[in-house]
Design a protein around this motif. Structure first.
Motif, PDB file in Angstrom:
ATOM      1  N   GLN A   1      18.373 -76.215  14.793  1.00 23.38           N
ATOM      2  CA  GLN A   1      19.261 -77.377  14.732  1.00 23.38           C
ATOM      3  C   GLN A   1      19.007 -78.311  15.910  1.00 23.38           C
ATOM      4  N   ASN A   2      18.788 -77.705  17.078  1.00 21.00           N
ATOM      5  CA  ASN A   2      18.519 -78.502  18.268  1.00 21.00           C
ATOM      6  C   ASN A   2      17.221 -79.287  18.111  1.00 21.00           C
ATOM      7  N   LEU A   3      16.198 -78.611  17.563  1.00 20.75           N
ATOM      8  CA  LEU A   3      14.901 -79.252  17.363  1.00 20.75           C
ATOM      9  C   LEU A   3      15.008 -80.390  16.349  1.00 20.75           C
ATOM     10  N   GLN A   4      15.757 -80.177  15.278  1.00 16.88           N
ATOM     11  CA  GLN A   4      15.956 -81.223  14.274  1.00 16.88           C
ATOM     12  C   GLN A   4      16.671 -82.426  14.876  1.00 16.88           C
ATOM     13  N   SER A   5      17.655 -82.145  15.722  1.00 20.89           N
ATOM     14  CA  SER A   5      18.383 -83.222  16.387  1.00 20.89           C
ATOM     15  C   SER A   5      17.460 -84.025  17.299  1.00 20.89           C
ATOM     16  N   GLU A   6      16.583 -83.318  18.015  1.00 15.91           N
ATOM     17  CA  GLU A   6      15.598 -83.991  18.875  1.00 15.91           C
ATOM     18  C   GLU A   6      14.741 -84.945  18.064  1.00 15.91           C
ATOM     19  N   ASN A   7      14.224 -84.436  16.936  1.00 17.28           N
ATOM     20  CA  ASN A   7      13.329 -85.225  16.102  1.00 17.28           C
ATOM     21  C   ASN A   7      14.037 -86.446  15.514  1.00 17.28           C
TER      22      ASN A   7
ATOM     23  N   LYS B   1      19.976 -72.391  26.725  1.00 16.52           N
ATOM     24  CA  LYS B   1      20.193 -73.742  26.216  1.00 16.52           C
ATOM     25  C   LYS B   1      18.850 -74.459  26.222  1.00 16.52           C
ATOM     26  N   ALA B   2      18.392 -74.855  25.038  1.00 16.30           N
ATOM     27  CA  ALA B   2      17.097 -75.538  24.947  1.00 16.30           C
ATOM     28  C   ALA B   2      17.167 -76.872  25.681  1.00 16.30           C
ATOM     29  N   PRO B   3      16.065 -77.278  26.312  1.00 16.86           N
ATOM     30  CA  PRO B   3      16.056 -78.574  27.011  1.00 16.86           C
ATOM     31  C   PRO B   3      16.147 -79.726  26.027  1.00 16.86           C
ATOM     32  N   GLU B   4      16.597 -80.880  26.519  1.00 15.23           N
ATOM     33  CA  GLU B   4      16.714 -82.056  25.660  1.00 15.23           C
ATOM     34  C   GLU B   4      15.392 -82.411  25.012  1.00 15.23           C
ATOM     35  N   LYS B   5      14.353 -82.333  25.809  1.00 16.85           N
ATOM     36  CA  LYS B   5      13.013 -82.601  25.284  1.00 16.85           C
ATOM     37  C   LYS B   5      12.204 -81.329  25.440  1.00 16.85           C
ATOM     38  N   GLY B   6      11.805 -80.754  24.328  1.00 17.00           N
ATOM     39  CA  GLY B   6      11.017 -79.534  24.394  1.00 17.00           C
ATOM     40  C   GLY B   6      10.129 -79.427  23.174  1.00 17.00           C
ATOM     41  N   SER B   7       9.373 -78.382  23.097  1.00 17.59           N
ATOM     42  CA  SER B   7       8.522 -78.164  21.925  1.00 17.59           C
ATOM     43  C   SER B   7       9.204 -77.185  20.991  1.00 17.59           C
ATOM     44  N   ASP B   8       8.585 -76.927  19.855  1.00 18.60           N
ATOM     45  CA  ASP B   8       9.138 -75.937  18.931  1.00 18.60           C
ATOM     46  C   ASP B   8       8.767 -74.515  19.370  1.00 18.60           C
ATOM     47  N   TYR B   9       8.209 -74.407  20.563  1.00 22.05           N
ATOM     48  CA  TYR B   9       7.821 -73.097  21.111  1.00 22.05           C
ATOM     49  C   TYR B   9       8.999 -72.124  21.089  1.00 22.05           C
TER      50      TYR B   9
ATOM     51  N   PRO C   1      18.055 -76.295  36.059  1.00 21.63           N
ATOM     52  CA  PRO C   1      17.706 -77.520  35.340  1.00 21.63           C
ATOM     53  C   PRO C   1      16.198 -77.575  35.075  1.00 21.63           C
ATOM     54  N   GLY C   2      15.805 -78.316  34.060  1.00 21.99           N
ATOM     55  CA  GLY C   2      14.390 -78.529  33.800  1.00 21.99           C
ATOM     56  C   GLY C   2      13.833 -77.634  32.713  1.00 21.99           C
ATOM     57  N   ALA C   3      12.863 -78.166  31.984  1.00 18.76           N
ATOM     58  CA  ALA C   3      12.252 -77.443  30.869  1.00 18.76           C
ATOM     59  C   ALA C   3      11.427 -76.254  31.324  1.00 18.76           C
ATOM     60  N   ARG C   4      10.852 -76.340  32.521  1.00 17.96           N
ATOM     61  CA  ARG C   4      10.007 -75.249  33.012  1.00 17.96           C
ATOM     62  C   ARG C   4      10.799 -73.946  33.129  1.00 17.96           C
ATOM     63  N   ALA C   5      12.019 -74.033  33.613  1.00 16.99           N
ATOM     64  CA  ALA C   5      12.860 -72.837  33.752  1.00 16.99           C
ATOM     65  C   ALA C   5      13.125 -72.210  32.391  1.00 16.99           C
ATOM     66  N   LYS C   6      13.363 -73.054  31.395  1.00 17.10           N
ATOM     67  CA  LYS C   6      13.625 -72.549  30.046  1.00 17.10           C
ATOM     68  C   LYS C   6      12.382 -71.859  29.478  1.00 17.10           C
TER      69      LYS C   6
END
Length: 202
Positions: free
Chosen positions: A180-186, A142-150, A112-117
């Motif tokens: 798609q994931n990033l667009q959904s986040e935005n 699996k990209a985190p729910e909140k992440g950057s476009d990195y 879990p967590g963005a750091r692992a990703k």
């Protein structure tokens, strides 16, 4: 000898929750012997039955100098989904042992967590020519729910620099999924703040 044979016998049996406490108490006593063979059998048991009270035991052995203990700690901690283990797992991505490296990446992808990703993506970025690593990222990341476009940028860069990559079709699909994931986040207002990005890169 009898101790670890007994643990092996326990691991081969089905158990119910009522047995957790006595087994936990037994393992807490046995681990005091500091015998690597006993520790290994306890860890093997925990890969199947992750007893909450023994999570710290697993965490401690992630940094063991014994590669077998490290391996089964990595396998066991996957069952606990403990974000605090992320850095210790990622440390094995640079192991000289191929099996340890592979299992570390596999477990990291399910952490879990963005750091692992971020750490998994950094590893992929540095080894994108490795077909096995690339395949695992395509299948499991699996990209985190909140992440950057990195994440999108890394995959895009790999595609740009390696147009003849053996898994180019999979990479293009991977890129599309991340976009798609990033667009959904935005659209949902989950775009990354500076604080979010700093946390991922920490």
């Amino acid at each position: 000898n009898l101790n670890f044979q007994f643990i092996k016998a326990l691991a081969s049996q089905n158990k119910d929750k009522s047995e957790d406490k006595p087994i936990t108490n037994l393992f807490n006593q046995l681990k005091q012997f500091k015998d690597d063979k006993i520790k290994l059998e306890i860890l093997k048991y925990l890969t199947k039955h992750p007893l909450p009270e023994l999570k710290n035991f697993v965490l401690e052995n992630l940094s063991s100098t014994n590669e077998d203990l490290c391996l089964f700690s990595i396998l066991a901690i996957k069952k606990y989904s403990d974000e605090s283990a992320t850095e210790a797992i990622a440390a094995h991505l640079s192991s000289a042992d191929l099996t340890l490296r592979g299992r570390a990446l596999d477990t990291l992808l399910f952490q879990p967590g963005a750091r692992a990703k971020r750490l998994a993506m950094d590893h992929f970025k540095a080894h994108s020519n490795n077909v096995e690593i690339t395949d695992k990222m395509i299948r499991c990341f699996k990209a985190p729910e909140k992440g950057s476009d990195y994440f999108v940028n890394v995959v895009s860069e790999v595609i740009k620099n390696s147009p003849e990559h053996p898994l180019i079709d999979g990479l293009i699909e991977f890129q599309s999924q991340l976009q798609q994931n990033l667009q959904s986040e935005n659209q949902n207002g989950f775009s990354s703040s500076a604080a979010d990005i700093q946390l991922i890169e920490k």
